[in-house]
Write an enzyme that holds these catalytic residues in place. Structure first.
Site, PDB file in Angstrom:
ATOM      1  N   GLY A 114       0.813  -1.213   0.000  1.00  0.00           N
ATOM      2  CA  GLY A 114       0.000   0.000   0.000  1.00  0.00           C
ATOM      3  C   GLY A 114       0.842   1.255   0.000  1.00  0.00           C
ATOM      4  O   GLY A 114       1.877   1.328   0.648  1.00  0.00           O
ATOM      5  N   CYS A 115       0.387   2.281  -0.750  1.00  0.00           N
ATOM      6  CA  CYS A 115       1.076   3.551  -0.740  1.00  0.00           C
ATOM      7  C   CYS A 115       0.942   4.167   0.649  1.00  0.00           C
ATOM      8  O   CYS A 115       0.039   3.846   1.403  1.00  0.00           O
ATOM      9  CB  CYS A 115       0.496   4.488  -1.798  1.00  0.00           C
ATOM     10  SG  CYS A 115      -1.288   4.435  -1.901  1.00  0.00           S
ATOM     11  N   ALA A 116       1.851   5.053   1.005  1.00  0.00           N
ATOM     12  CA  ALA A 116       1.920   5.635   2.344  1.00  0.00           C
ATOM     13  C   ALA A 116       2.171   4.569   3.401  1.00  0.00           C
ATOM     14  O   ALA A 116       1.820   4.714   4.555  1.00  0.00           O
ATOM     15  CB  ALA A 116       0.659   6.436   2.687  1.00  0.00           C
TER      16      ALA A 116
END
Length: 293
Positions: A114-116
């Protein structure tokens, strides 16, 4: 499309969520560009700090409750004693009526794609196959085409700023709850929190995302007991493997007339002619360029 179709949708006019900065374009001309804000938000459970998330800052209570649910730290049988947002401390404090061995859960940490920086704690993978998904649920292909059109033409923060993901809880051909955030896992968690705090059942629901169909997205959708997951984007191998293991219907590359089903195709009701479906308007195709962020 009527706004009344949504219980919640993004507000691209909420200037708390973005700022305007000066810059230059490809021709060297001075321009003003809206860019999305990022803020830290620390989540506490029964006085214990769990995580500091990077988020755009809207719906912090939903994000906190949904995050704890999707980490199995907050369970369906638990009573929520309180959920308090402290804007100055940039924190949400959740109190439940159950004791959890949080040290043991947090010692089992998996960073996801997942991004972040998405993270999964505890024994979620060990319990994954035991989560019940409705085997009698059906998903009509005509609903898929209608949802894609409604969602991708709705006003959104992405169309204002870019650099953001969207997720939508749906029922039949109606989009219900539309959330956006810098990380798709945050957008999912906001929806999970909304469902818990408003008593919305997963029965008869489907889930739409603009991001990739990764292992994390599949795990969260299964945790929410939603049997159908749809994306404009593509798949990862582990995401497909987990979807098949859980009995989740996984539909990807859903753009215009086209889509691809790699798990749970037995739930589909083929009641739409792809040749009669509309191609995406140019604006929606540009929106889809974010899907692999």
């Amino acid at each position: 499309m009527e706004d009344s179709e949504f219980l919640v949708r993004p507000d691209p006019d909420d200037d708390r969520l973005f700022r305007v900065v000066d810059g230059v374009d490809q021709d060297g001309r001075r321009i003003e560009a809206p860019i999305i804000n990022e803020r830290p938000l620390t989540l506490y459970l029964n006085g214990r700090r769990i995580v500091t998330a990077v988020t755009i800052g809207d719906y912090p209570e939903y994000l906190a409750v949904g995050y704890l649910m999707n980490q199995a730290m907050l369970r369906p049988e638990d009573t929520l004693v309180s959920v308090e947002h402290d804007p100055e401390a940039r924190a949400v404090r959740v109190v439940i009526d159950a004791d959890r061995d949080l040290d043991a859960m947090m010692s089992k940490r998996t960073h996801t794609s997942g991004c972040a920086l998405g993270t999964v704690y505890g024994d979620i993978l060990e319990r994954f196959a035991d989560v019940p998904l409705d085997t009698q649920a059906r998903f009509h292909t005509r609903w898929l085409y209608a949802l894609s059109k409604k969602i991708n033409t709705a006003p959104s923060l992405y169309l204002t700023t870019g650099a953001i993901h969207g997720c939508v809880l749906c029922e039949e051909d109606r989009p219900l709850v539309f959330m956006e955030d810098v990380g798709r896992h945050n957008a999912v968690d906001k929806i999970a929190g909304y469902m818990r705090l408003h008593g919305i059942s997963p029965r008869g629901k489907s889930f739409y995302t603009t991001g990739r169909l990764t292992s994390e997205m599949v795990m969260k959708c299964v945790q929410m007991e939603i049997p159908v997951l749809v994306s404009r984007s593509g798949f990862t191998a582990w995401g497909v493997e987990l979807a098949r293991e859980a009995g989740l219907t996984l539909i990807g590359r859903a753009k215009g007339k086209r889509f691809l089903v790699l798990a749970g195709e037995d739930r589909l009701v083929w009641d739409a002619d792809p040749a009669a479906a509309d191609e995406e308007p140019a604006r929606a195709r540009r929106k889809g360029s974010r899907s692999d962020d």
